[in-house]
Design a protein around this motif. Structure first.
Motif, PDB file in Angstrom:
ATOM      1  N   VAL A 198      53.589  12.953  13.583  1.00 40.72           N
ATOM      2  CA  VAL A 198      53.701  13.947  14.337  1.00 40.72           C
ATOM      3  C   VAL A 198      53.072  13.660  15.846  1.00 40.72           C
ATOM      4  N   GLU A 199      51.876  13.218  15.732  1.00 39.51           N
ATOM      5  CA  GLU A 199      51.036  13.035  16.920  1.00 39.51           C
ATOM      6  C   GLU A 199      51.329  11.729  17.674  1.00 39.51           C
ATOM      7  N   ASN A 200      52.165  11.014  16.840  1.00 36.85           N
ATOM      8  CA  ASN A 200      52.618   9.705  17.618  1.00 36.85           C
ATOM      9  C   ASN A 200      54.172   9.825  17.945  1.00 36.85           C
ATOM     10  N   ILE A 201      54.684  10.893  18.081  1.00 36.65           N
ATOM     11  CA  ILE A 201      56.084  11.092  18.408  1.00 36.65           C
ATOM     12  C   ILE A 201      55.968  11.804  19.603  1.00 36.65           C
ATOM     13  N   GLU A 202      56.538  11.116  20.811  1.00 39.78           N
ATOM     14  CA  GLU A 202      56.516  11.653  22.380  1.00 39.78           C
ATOM     15  C   GLU A 202      56.912  13.216  22.366  1.00 39.78           C
ATOM     16  N   ASN A 203      57.926  13.593  21.866  1.00 39.00           N
ATOM     17  CA  ASN A 203      58.636  14.857  21.887  1.00 39.00           C
ATOM     18  C   ASN A 203      58.268  15.795  20.895  1.00 39.00           C
ATOM     19  N   ALA A 204      56.981  15.682  20.231  1.00 43.07           N
ATOM     20  CA  ALA A 204      56.642  16.443  18.902  1.00 43.07           C
ATOM     21  C   ALA A 204      55.205  16.945  19.316  1.00 43.07           C
ATOM     22  N   ALA A 205      54.871  18.092  18.738  1.00 41.17           N
ATOM     23  CA  ALA A 205      53.500  18.552  18.782  1.00 41.17           C
ATOM     24  C   ALA A 205      52.954  19.321  17.417  1.00 41.17           C
ATOM     25  N   LEU A 206      51.929  19.309  16.932  1.00 43.49           N
ATOM     26  CA  LEU A 206      51.407  19.804  15.996  1.00 43.49           C
ATOM     27  C   LEU A 206      50.787  21.237  16.334  1.00 43.49           C
ATOM     28  N   ILE A 207      51.398  22.201  15.764  1.00 45.70           N
ATOM     29  CA  ILE A 207      51.159  23.663  16.123  1.00 45.70           C
ATOM     30  C   ILE A 207      50.200  24.137  15.169  1.00 45.70           C
ATOM     31  N   GLY A 208      50.332  24.047  14.042  1.00 45.90           N
ATOM     32  CA  GLY A 208      49.339  24.784  13.001  1.00 45.90           C
ATOM     33  C   GLY A 208      49.570  24.132  11.419  1.00 45.90           C
ATOM     34  N   ALA A 209      48.822  24.701  10.503  1.00 43.86           N
ATOM     35  CA  ALA A 209      48.779  24.326   9.320  1.00 43.86           C
ATOM     36  C   ALA A 209      48.596  25.760   8.307  1.00 43.86           C
ATOM     37  N   TYR A 210      49.010  25.613   7.152  1.00 49.39           N
ATOM     38  CA  TYR A 210      48.888  26.545   6.083  1.00 49.39           C
ATOM     39  C   TYR A 210      48.602  25.784   4.651  1.00 49.39           C
ATOM     40  N   ASP A 211      47.484  26.385   4.090  1.00 56.18           N
ATOM     41  CA  ASP A 211      47.270  25.891   2.560  1.00 56.18           C
ATOM     42  C   ASP A 211      46.898  27.267   1.739  1.00 56.18           C
TER      43      ASP A 211
ATOM     44  N   PHE B  85      41.667  20.895   8.013  1.00 57.93           N
ATOM     45  CA  PHE B  85      42.678  20.060   8.580  1.00 57.93           C
ATOM     46  C   PHE B  85      42.948  20.338   9.887  1.00 57.93           C
ATOM     47  N   ALA B  86      42.835  21.712  10.185  1.00 54.87           N
ATOM     48  CA  ALA B  86      42.977  22.436  11.685  1.00 54.87           C
ATOM     49  C   ALA B  86      41.854  21.742  12.769  1.00 54.87           C
ATOM     50  N   ALA B  87      40.802  21.705  12.124  1.00 58.67           N
ATOM     51  CA  ALA B  87      39.619  21.231  12.878  1.00 58.67           C
ATOM     52  C   ALA B  87      39.905  19.796  13.165  1.00 58.67           C
ATOM     53  N   GLU B  88      40.182  18.861  12.246  1.00 58.93           N
ATOM     54  CA  GLU B  88      40.565  17.747  12.450  1.00 58.93           C
ATOM     55  C   GLU B  88      41.621  17.328  13.372  1.00 58.93           C
ATOM     56  N   HIS B  89      42.626  18.403  13.462  1.00 58.70           N
ATOM     57  CA  HIS B  89      43.825  17.687  14.295  1.00 58.70           C
ATOM     58  C   HIS B  89      44.102  18.633  15.176  1.00 58.70           C
ATOM     59  N   GLY B  90      42.908  19.641  15.527  1.00 58.90           N
ATOM     60  CA  GLY B  90      43.185  20.588  16.914  1.00 58.90           C
ATOM     61  C   GLY B  90      44.565  21.437  16.939  1.00 58.90           C
ATOM     62  N   CYS B  91      44.642  21.962  15.813  1.00 62.60           N
ATOM     63  CA  CYS B  91      45.796  22.923  15.589  1.00 62.60           C
ATOM     64  C   CYS B  91      45.207  24.326  15.123  1.00 62.60           C
ATOM     65  N   ARG B  92      46.099  25.210  14.966  1.00 62.80           N
ATOM     66  CA  ARG B  92      45.666  26.475  14.613  1.00 62.80           C
ATOM     67  C   ARG B  92      46.003  26.748  12.979  1.00 62.80           C
ATOM     68  N   VAL B  93      45.395  27.740  12.179  1.00 67.83           N
ATOM     69  CA  VAL B  93      45.554  27.813  10.783  1.00 67.83           C
ATOM     70  C   VAL B  93      46.185  29.108  10.823  1.00 67.83           C
ATOM     71  N   PHE B  94      47.373  29.366  10.042  1.00 71.52           N
ATOM     72  CA  PHE B  94      48.165  30.408   9.706  1.00 71.52           C
ATOM     73  C   PHE B  94      47.528  30.921   8.047  1.00 71.52           C
ATOM     74  N   ASP B  95      47.580  32.304   8.054  1.00 72.00           N
ATOM     75  CA  ASP B  95      46.940  32.885   6.999  1.00 72.00           C
ATOM     76  C   ASP B  95      47.918  32.832   5.980  1.00 72.00           C
ATOM     77  N   THR B  96      49.244  32.972   6.306  1.00 69.86           N
ATOM     78  CA  THR B  96      50.285  33.058   5.259  1.00 69.86           C
ATOM     79  C   THR B  96      51.492  32.285   5.670  1.00 69.86           C
ATOM     80  N   LEU B  97      52.238  32.054   4.684  1.00 68.09           N
ATOM     81  CA  LEU B  97      53.635  31.162   4.884  1.00 68.09           C
ATOM     82  C   LEU B  97      54.496  31.865   5.871  1.00 68.09           C
ATOM     83  N   GLU B  98      54.495  33.101   5.586  1.00 68.46           N
ATOM     84  CA  GLU B  98      55.450  33.968   6.489  1.00 68.46           C
ATOM     85  C   GLU B  98      54.781  34.164   7.867  1.00 68.46           C
TER      86      GLU B  98
END
Length: 342
Positions: A23-36, A45-58
């Motif tokens: 995703v980070e290597n596609i011009e018109n794509a941006a990593l917003i966040g992650a959930y686990d 993961f979020a710290a490594e990729h500079g994105c947010r953490v979601f608490d739930t899938l919803e």
């Protein structure tokens, strides 16, 4: 102005970093966040990729910035999460296998059709230069009438690999072993090159690992075009060897070692090797070593499919094909008879 597509990563294990980097290597794509489900994994993961953490899938599915989710969870969760994402209107990238049962296949196809979203099933080998070259040669008749198509996947996975996560090597969450987990990519590109499978006769055994699923399998295949072949998969061959695919027709034979063409014995056709860069695959020993570029190509293909309202190259209908072959091989082994595919 060109739209930028927001991505969410679900499941922050080993494979997630390939999705993030793609995703980070596609011009018109941006990593917003992650959930686990294990929040510390998502936080790391979020710290490594500079994105947010979601608490739930919803919470992720409610996020308007996210257009596409990448599902990188254990296999048994792929279908239920993909259905939930589709029902929330999100487009989906799902790791292989997209499903592990016939019912899951039907349910996922229904969800994609009902919600009119785009779904891509990861089969990055289809996007390699070598595979596209071989596919083009077959489709153009350069090999003549196809006669034989084989894949040999003699891999090594240690007992520690299976012990590293309690879902590995289980029917409920892995869906199978040497064929469903490790072998599905090779099976997919074999049937893709050969034009589809008509029937299988399989022998699947657990010979060397303390797991519920098979660690060794041999399958005799009859293709829709009348050709025949074999699928051989194992995770307990020392020290582990690269995957080989061999395709023979009336006019010649092509052999691939991982994503490299190593034999091109085709009447009147020379191979321009400069057009097929060599990859760097060592995944037959270590599942965390393979090229990023083809994940990037496949995710970019999904974005293009969304923008141009077309089917992704490996959509839900293509993604089901290797799963159906593997499930038929398991059924054949249980029943001791040949199984016809629908």
């Amino acid at each position: 102005m060109k739209k930028t597509y927001g991505f969410g990563i679900i499941g922050c294990g080993v494979i997630s970093k390939w999705h993030a980097s793609a995703v980070e290597n596609i011009e018109n794509a941006a990593l917003i966040g992650a959930y686990d489900a294990f929040k510390p994994s998502a936080e790391k993961f979020a710290a490594e990729h500079g994105c947010r953490v979601f608490d739930t899938l919803e919470e992720m599915f409610d996020c308007k910035e996210i257009d596409i989710v990448c599902i990188c969870t254990p296999s048994g969760l792929h279908t239920p999460i993909a259905i939930q994402a589709a029902d929330a209107g999100k487009n989906v990238v799902v790791e292989k296998p997209m499903a592990i049962t016939k019912d899951q296949i039907s349910d996922l196809i229904a969800a994609v059709e009902r919600n009119k979203i785009k779904l891509a099933v990861i089969s990055q080998l289809r996007f390699t230069n070598a595979m596209q070259k071989v596919k083009s040669a077959i489709d153009n008749g350069e090999l003549g009438r196809l006669l034989v198509g084989d894949v040999y996947m003699k891999y090594y996975r240690s007992p520690e690999y299976y012990a590293s996560a309690n879902w590995r090597g289980t029917w409920e969450m892995d869906g199978g072993g040497a064929l469903m987990n490790q072998g599905i990519h090779g099976i997919d590109v074999l049937q893709y090159l050969m034009g589809g499978v008509k029937s299988v006769f399989g022998v699947c055994k657990t010979l060397a690992r303390d797991i519920a699923v098979e660690d060794t399998a041999s399958v005799v295949v009859e293709y829709k075009n009348g050709a025949v072949g074999t699928i051989q998969g194992t995770t307990c061959v020392e020290p582990g060897y690269p995957r080989y695919i061999e395709i023979s027709g009336t006019r010649g034979t092509v052999m691939l070692k991982e994503d490299v063409v190593v034999r091109w014995d085709v009447d009147g056709k020379q191979l321009d090797e400069s057009r097929i860069p060599k990859g760097n695959y060592n995944s037959f020993r270590n599942p965390a070593t393979f090229d990023l570029e083809n994940h990037r190509r496949q995710i970019a293909d999904l974005i293009d499919a969304i923008e141009n309202d077309r089917r992704p190259l490996v959509d839900v209908y293509e993604g089901k094909k290797p799963v159906e072959i593997i499930l038929a091989a398991y059924e054949s082994s249980r029943l001791g008879k040949k199984i016809m595919l629908e």
